[in-house]
Design a protein around this motif. Structure first.
Motif, PDB file in Angstrom:
ATOM      1  N   ASN B   7      -9.422   5.477  -4.852  1.00 12.49           N
ATOM      2  CA  ASN B   7      -9.071   6.419  -3.781  1.00 12.49           C
ATOM      3  C   ASN B   7      -7.991   5.895  -2.884  1.00 12.49           C
ATOM      4  O   ASN B   7      -7.994   4.490  -2.656  1.00 12.49           O
ATOM      5  CB  ASN B   7     -10.305   6.404  -2.837  1.00 12.49           C
ATOM      6  CG  ASN B   7     -10.400   7.726  -1.934  1.00 12.49           C
ATOM      7  OD1 ASN B   7      -9.063   7.821  -1.503  1.00 12.49           O
ATOM      8  ND2 ASN B   7     -11.303   7.420  -0.928  1.00 12.49           N
ATOM      9  N   PRO B   8      -7.000   6.506  -2.792  1.00 10.09           N
ATOM     10  CA  PRO B   8      -5.711   5.912  -2.186  1.00 10.09           C
ATOM     11  C   PRO B   8      -5.795   5.951  -0.638  1.00 10.09           C
ATOM     12  O   PRO B   8      -4.876   5.547   0.141  1.00 10.09           O
ATOM     13  CB  PRO B   8      -4.596   6.788  -2.589  1.00 10.09           C
ATOM     14  CG  PRO B   8      -5.140   8.150  -2.887  1.00 10.09           C
ATOM     15  CD  PRO B   8      -6.398   7.758  -3.235  1.00 10.09           C
ATOM     16  N   ALA B   9      -6.909   6.466  -0.239  1.00 10.54           N
ATOM     17  CA  ALA B   9      -6.899   6.863   1.259  1.00 10.54           C
ATOM     18  C   ALA B   9      -6.825   5.361   2.223  1.00 10.54           C
ATOM     19  O   ALA B   9      -6.018   5.266   3.151  1.00 10.54           O
ATOM     20  CB  ALA B   9      -8.004   7.518   1.710  1.00 10.54           C
ATOM     21  N   PRO B  10      -7.897   4.620   1.829  1.00 10.21           N
ATOM     22  CA  PRO B  10      -7.571   3.258   2.717  1.00 10.21           C
ATOM     23  C   PRO B  10      -6.205   2.655   2.913  1.00 10.21           C
ATOM     24  O   PRO B  10      -5.814   2.187   3.756  1.00 10.21           O
ATOM     25  CB  PRO B  10      -8.517   2.150   1.920  1.00 10.21           C
ATOM     26  CG  PRO B  10      -9.585   2.976   1.157  1.00 10.21           C
ATOM     27  CD  PRO B  10      -8.667   4.334   0.664  1.00 10.21           C
ATOM     28  N   ILE B  12      -3.218   4.289   2.577  1.00 14.13           N
ATOM     29  CA  ILE B  12      -2.283   5.218   3.227  1.00 14.13           C
ATOM     30  C   ILE B  12      -2.766   4.781   4.949  1.00 14.13           C
ATOM     31  O   ILE B  12      -1.827   4.925   5.699  1.00 14.13           O
ATOM     32  CB  ILE B  12      -2.397   6.641   2.798  1.00 14.13           C
ATOM     33  CG1 ILE B  12      -1.209   7.331   3.555  1.00 14.13           C
ATOM     34  CG2 ILE B  12      -3.475   7.526   3.055  1.00 14.13           C
ATOM     35  CD1 ILE B  12       0.091   7.130   3.052  1.00 14.13           C
ATOM     36  N   VAL B  13      -3.993   4.894   5.161  1.00 13.79           N
ATOM     37  CA  VAL B  13      -4.392   4.584   6.538  1.00 13.79           C
ATOM     38  C   VAL B  13      -4.144   3.360   6.991  1.00 13.79           C
ATOM     39  O   VAL B  13      -3.599   3.189   8.256  1.00 13.79           O
ATOM     40  CB  VAL B  13      -6.039   4.875   6.567  1.00 13.79           C
ATOM     41  CG1 VAL B  13      -6.777   4.512   7.624  1.00 13.79           C
ATOM     42  CG2 VAL B  13      -6.599   6.330   6.217  1.00 13.79           C
ATOM     43  N   ASN B  14      -4.204   2.327   6.166  1.00 15.94           N
ATOM     44  CA  ASN B  14      -3.819   1.041   6.538  1.00 15.94           C
ATOM     45  C   ASN B  14      -2.217   1.015   6.894  1.00 15.94           C
ATOM     46  O   ASN B  14      -1.775   0.341   7.886  1.00 15.94           O
ATOM     47  CB  ASN B  14      -4.100  -0.055   5.748  1.00 15.94           C
ATOM     48  CG  ASN B  14      -5.447  -0.376   5.544  1.00 15.94           C
ATOM     49  OD1 ASN B  14      -6.291  -0.132   6.639  1.00 15.94           O
ATOM     50  ND2 ASN B  14      -5.701  -1.027   4.466  1.00 15.94           N
TER      51      ASN B  14
END
Lengths: 170, 78
Positions: B7-10, B12-14
């Motif tokens: 999951n690339p979400a963390p 990009i959020v960081n």
């Protein structure tokens, strides 16, 4: 010239291609409906404020589903439907997560972001160092013990007799 | 969280968080203007900043910032 030949080779069908769907028939093989980040966000935000969506979203958040996982699932569905490209979907994810946080906060529901560090499952470097030193102690206290065991493993591998028809006879 | 998650979400959020923090830092710094030295840069720095602001990450960060501000306001009033 070499270039036209190369182009022909690149255009050749992939083995097994005939057994799949036609190229361009899938929504994600078509040009994206919302090619920019702004358009994709404008597509998602009103839908996220819908009552039916909010209710089901809050239920899932309450169950402890991480927001990052939810955002990834939502954007992947958008890609599959041909709404936007994969890269636009990845860029949209922080906005989706922030929106979900806002919805959950407004309803007073605790959420899991999926970015929390789990101290219980996380292996620390100090733990690894401690385990290595214990192993060294068990093997005689020095690195020689570890080297000896490695050598013994190699010797055991060599002792196996060659069984094949083409095996070399010494 | 697994270090090797698909999951690339963390990530990009960081990145967005880091970008927003860098923006906060920049707003606190004083902007130097009116340099008259011989070795001063003749190129305008405004164009570089414009390019940064036009990047997709910056545009997304603006949305995130706006939603956060709305959330803070609603929590403050509640």
């Amino acid at each position: 010239m070499a270039v036209p030949k190369l182009e022909q080779r690149l255009e050749a069908p992939i083995p097994g291609m005939a057994m799949t769907h036609e190229v361009g028939a899938r929504p994600w093989q078509q040009p994206a409906q919302y090619p920019t980040v702004e358009e994709a966000i404008q597509y998602y935000l009103p839908r996220m404020q819908d009552d039916a969506f909010t209710d089901s979203l809050l239920n899932v958040i309450e169950m402890g589903m991480p927001l990052t996982t939810l955002a990834n699932t939502i954007q992947l569905a958008g890609v599959m439907e041909g709404r936007h490209s994969v890269d636009v979907g990845i860029l949209v994810m922080p906005v989706l997560i922030e929106m979900m946080k806002l919805i959950a906060k407004n309803e007073g529901i605790d959420y899991v972001t999926g970015m929390e560090r789990d101290a219980k499952t996380e292996t620390k470097d100090s733990d690894i160092a401690a385990a290595l030193s214990t192993l060294k102690g068990d093997l005689g206290g020095t690195e020689e013990g570890m080297q000896k065991t490695e050598e013994m493993d190699i010797v055991e591998e060599k002792d196996e007799p060659a069984m094949g028809l083409m095996a070399r006879r010494s | 969280m697994s270090r090797y998650s698909s999951n690339p979400a963390p990530q990009i959020v960081n990145k967005i968080d880091a970008y927003l923090k860098s923006l906060e830092g920049k707003s606190e710094k004083k902007t130097s203007s009116g340099k008259n030295g011989l070795l001063r840069s003749t190129k305008s720095m405004e164009n570089k900043n414009d390019d940064k602001e036009k990047s997709p990450l910056a545009r997304v960060a603006q949305y995130v910032k706006t939603i956060r501000e709305i959330g803070d306001e609603s929590n403050g009033s509640a």
